[in-house]
Enzyme design. Structure first.
Site, mmCIF file in Angstrom:
data_model
loop_
_atom_site.group_PDB
_atom_site.id
_atom_site.type_symbol
_atom_site.label_atom_id
_atom_site.label_comp_id
_atom_site.label_asym_id
_atom_site.label_seq_id
_atom_site.Cartn_x
_atom_site.Cartn_y
_atom_site.Cartn_z
ATOM 1 N N LYS A 101 36.716 6.075 4.541
ATOM 2 C CA LYS A 101 37.635 5.673 5.619
ATOM 3 C C LYS A 101 37.687 4.162 5.816
ATOM 4 C CE LYS A 101 38.267 9.930 5.820
ATOM 5 N NZ LYS A 101 39.456 10.503 5.186
ATOM 6 N N GLY A 125 38.602 13.182 10.373
ATOM 7 C CA GLY A 125 38.911 14.356 11.182
ATOM 8 C C GLY A 125 38.054 14.444 12.428
ATOM 9 N N GLY A 126 37.589 13.297 12.926
ATOM 10 C CA GLY A 126 36.841 13.278 14.179
ATOM 11 C C GLY A 126 35.344 13.445 14.022
ATOM 12 N N LYS A 184 38.296 -1.270 17.981
ATOM 13 C CA LYS A 184 38.622 -1.262 19.400
ATOM 14 C C LYS A 184 39.020 0.175 19.762
ATOM 15 C CE LYS A 184 40.177 -3.474 23.227
ATOM 16 N NZ LYS A 184 39.038 -3.913 24.055
ATOM 17 N N ILE A 237 41.201 2.882 21.299
ATOM 18 C CA ILE A 237 42.580 3.036 21.784
ATOM 19 C C ILE A 237 42.553 4.136 22.841
ATOM 20 C CG2 ILE A 237 44.977 3.534 21.142
ATOM 21 C CD1 ILE A 237 43.840 0.999 19.796
ATOM 22 N N GLU A 263 43.917 7.430 9.237
ATOM 23 C CA GLU A 263 43.395 7.996 7.992
ATOM 24 C C GLU A 263 44.567 8.427 7.142
ATOM 25 O OE1 GLU A 263 40.839 11.358 8.811
ATOM 26 O OE2 GLU A 263 39.627 10.177 10.201
ATOM 27 N N ASN A 287 45.472 11.628 4.618
ATOM 28 C CA ASN A 287 45.075 12.916 4.047
ATOM 29 C C ASN A 287 45.785 13.079 2.712
ATOM 30 O OD1 ASN A 287 43.552 13.643 6.333
ATOM 31 N ND2 ASN A 287 45.429 14.214 7.392
ATOM 32 N N ARG A 290 46.344 15.618 0.801
ATOM 33 C CA ARG A 290 46.670 17.007 0.497
ATOM 34 C C ARG A 290 47.937 17.390 1.264
ATOM 35 N NH1 ARG A 290 43.214 17.075 4.884
ATOM 36 N NH2 ARG A 290 44.049 18.291 6.622
#
Ligand code: MV4
Length: 424
Positions: free
Chosen positions: A93, A141-142, A178, A180, A265, A267, A269
Site C-alpha cells: 500500500k 481493506g481496513g 492525515k 480524513i 488503494e 484493487n 481484481r
C-alpha cells in the site's frame, strides 16, 4: 463468447450452481480453503487435465496473489488479470501510494513511504498535524489501521500497529497519513488493455459498509458531479496508465466533505459490486476482461453512463444479532424480476449454504432512470424476494432504504455503525 468453461470446486461446494452450469467441473479438495481454493498445485492440475487456456480468478482467494499469477504464466496459462508485478506493487500500500502520487493522483498528506522509527513517526505526525492514521504497508481493506487523536497517544499506537502488522502480515512496515474525517468511499472502475490504453467506467459509491464489508453500492454516487467524475476518472486513468495496467481494476478514493478526493488503494481484481457499473455503462465487464486477456485493444472513447443502479448484498447473516453469519438450508427461494431487476446468485431452493466461506448468497441489482426510481424499484424487489430457512440482510436493506438520510444521499463511511436498526 463461445468459450467452454471449467469450474473448480471444493467438496463443500459440489451443489453450487456454478458447478452445474460450467461445461466441466473439477473437485480440487476438501472444504478448508487452504486445502482447496488456495492450493495452486491442485488448480494447475485441474487446468492441465482439462486443457484450459486461461484462468479467471474471481474476486476472492488467489485473485490478488502475484505468486499465483506468475505460476499461471509459468504453466503457459493466461491469468485473467494484471501482471504479477502490478499485483505485487498495488499489494504494497505504501509503494502503491508513492506510484500514484508520482503519476499526479491526489494522495492523503503523510509520510514519504514507510516510517522506520518512532522518532520518524513523531516528526512526521507533528508535520502533518493530528489526528493521524497509521496504516500497515501490507494491509488494506481496513486491516492494520489505527487512528491517533493526539501526540500523547502516538507511541502506544505506533508500537501496537507495527506489532499487529507483523502478526497479521509478517511485515511490520507502517506509513502515516492525515486522518480524513467523515469520508465517503468512492471508487472508479478502470479497464486497461496492457498496451497503453486505460478507460474508466465511472464511479461507485461504497460508503454503506460495516466493519469494512460493503452492504450496498450504487452508481453514480449521489454527491459526484460531472466535473468531479471527470477529475476522479482522469486521476484513476492516469494512475493505471502509469503502470501499463491490464485488466479490470478499481481505484479507491476517500472523498471528504469539501469535494476533495484522495487515493486510498487500488484493487487489482474485478469486485463484488461490479454489476452496478455494468448496468449504468451497459457493458459486460467480465466479457471485457476476457477480451483484453485475449490481446484485444481498447478504444479510448468516453463511455456513456445511463440512469442509476443499486446493489444490495443478500447475506446469510442475522442483522438483529450483530450480523452473525447464519448458514443453513434455504427452504424457499424466489427471486424478483421485471424491468431493471437483476439477481446474481449460486443459490436455489433446497441449497445448503456451507459454513466455511463468505456469507453472501445473492446480489440484488436494480437499474432505473433516476436514484429515486432505483430506490423504489429496489424496495419492490426486496419485498418480492422470498428467501426462507436462514436469516438474511434483507430487513436491514429495507430499513436503510427508507431512512431519510440515505434517501437524501447524506451519509459517510460511519453511517451503518451509527444506524439504529429497529427490532425485527
Ligand atoms: C482512511 C480513513 C481516514 N483517513 N485514511 C479503511 C479501508 C482502507 N482502505 C482505508 N480506510 C480508511 N482510510 C485516512 N487517511 C478512513 C478509512 C476508513 C474507511 C474507508 C473506506 C470505507 C470505510 C471506512 C471505514 C473506516 C475507516
Amino acid at each position: 463468447m463461445g468459450l467452454q468453461t471449467v469450474a473448480v470446486y471444493s467438496t463443500a461446494d459440489s451443489e453450487s450452481l456454478h458447478v452445474r452450469f460450467a461445461d466441466e467441473a473439477v473437485c480440487i479438495g476438501p472444504a478448508s480453503s487452504s486445502e482447496s481454493y488456495l492450493r495452486t498445485d491442485s488448480i494447475m492440475a485441474a487446468a492441465e487435465v482439462t486443457s484450459a487456456d486461461a484462468i479467471h480468478p474471481g474476486y476472492g482467494f488467489l485473485s490478488e496473489n502475484s505468486v499465483f499469477s506468475a505460476i499461471c504464466e509459468d504453466h503457459g496459462l493466461v491469468f485473467i488479470g494484471p501482471t504479477p508485478n502490478t499485483i505485487a506493487l498495488m499489494g504494497d500500500k505504501s509503494r502503491a501510494k508513492d506510484t500514484m502520487k508520482a503519476a499526479g493522483v491526489p494522495v492523503v498528506p503523510g509520510s514519504e513511504g514507510v516510517v522506520p522509527t518512532l522518532e520518524d513517526g513523531f516528526r512526521t505526525a507533528t508535520r502533518i498535524g493530528y489526528p493521524v492514521m497509521i496504516k500497515a504497508s501490507a494491509g488494506g481493506g481496513g486491516r492494520g489501521m489505527r487512528a491517533v487523536a493526539e501526540e500523547a497517544d502516538f507511541e502506544r499506537h505506533f508500537h501496537a500497529a507495527r506489532q499487529e502488522a507483523k502478526n497479521a502480515f509478517g511485515n511490520e512496515d507502517v506509513y502515516l497519513e492525515k486522518l480524513i474525517e467523515k469520508p465517503r468511499h468512492v471508487e472508479i472502475q478502470v479497464m486497461g488493455d496492457g498496451q497503453g490504453t486505460v478507460v474508466h467506467l465511472g464511479e461507485r459509491e461504497c460508503s454503506i459498509q460495516r466493519r469494512h464489508q460493503k452492504l450496498l453500492e450504487e452508481s453514480p454516487s449521489p454527491v459526484v458531479t460531472p466535473a468531479l467524475r471527470e477529475a476522479m476518472g482522469q486521476a484513476a486513468v492516469a494512475g493505471a496508465e502509469a503502470v501499463g495496467y491490464r485488466g479490470a481494476g478499481t481505484v479507491e478514493f476517500l472523498l471528504d466533505a469539501h469535494g476533495n478526493f484522495y487515493f486510498m488503494e487500488m484493487n487489482t481484481r474485478i469486485q463484488v459490486e461490479h454489476p452496478v457499473t455494468e448496468e449504468v455503462a451497459g457493458i459486460d465487464i467480465v466479457a471485457m476482461q476476457l477480451a483484453v486477456a485475449r490481446g484485444e485493444r481498447l478504444t479510448p472513447a468516453a463511455v456513456s453512463l445511463q440512469g442509476h443502479a443499486i446493489e444490495c448484498r443478500i447475506n446469510a447473516e442475522d442483522p438483529f444479532k450483530d450480523f452473525r453469519p447464519a448458514p443453513g438450508r434455504i427452504e424457499a427461494f424466489n427471486v424478483p424480476g421485471g424491468l431493471g431487476v437483476r439477481v446474481d446468485t449460486h443459490a436455489y431452493a433446497g441449497y445448503a449454504i456451507p459454513p466455511h466461506y463468505d456469507s453472501m448468497i445473492a446480489k440484488l441489482i436494480v437499474h432505473a432512470p433516476s436514484r429515486a426510481e432505483a430506490i423504489s424499484r429496489m424496495q419492490r424487489a426486496l419485498e418480492e424476494f422470498v428467501l426462507e430457512g436462514v436469516p438474511t440482510t434483507i430487513p436491514f436493506h429495507q430499513q436503510l432504504l427508507r431512512h431519510p438520510d440515505f434517501q437524501n444521499g447524506r451519509f459517510d463511511t460511519y453511517f451503518v455503525e451509527h444506524f439504529a436498526l429497529e427490532a425485527g
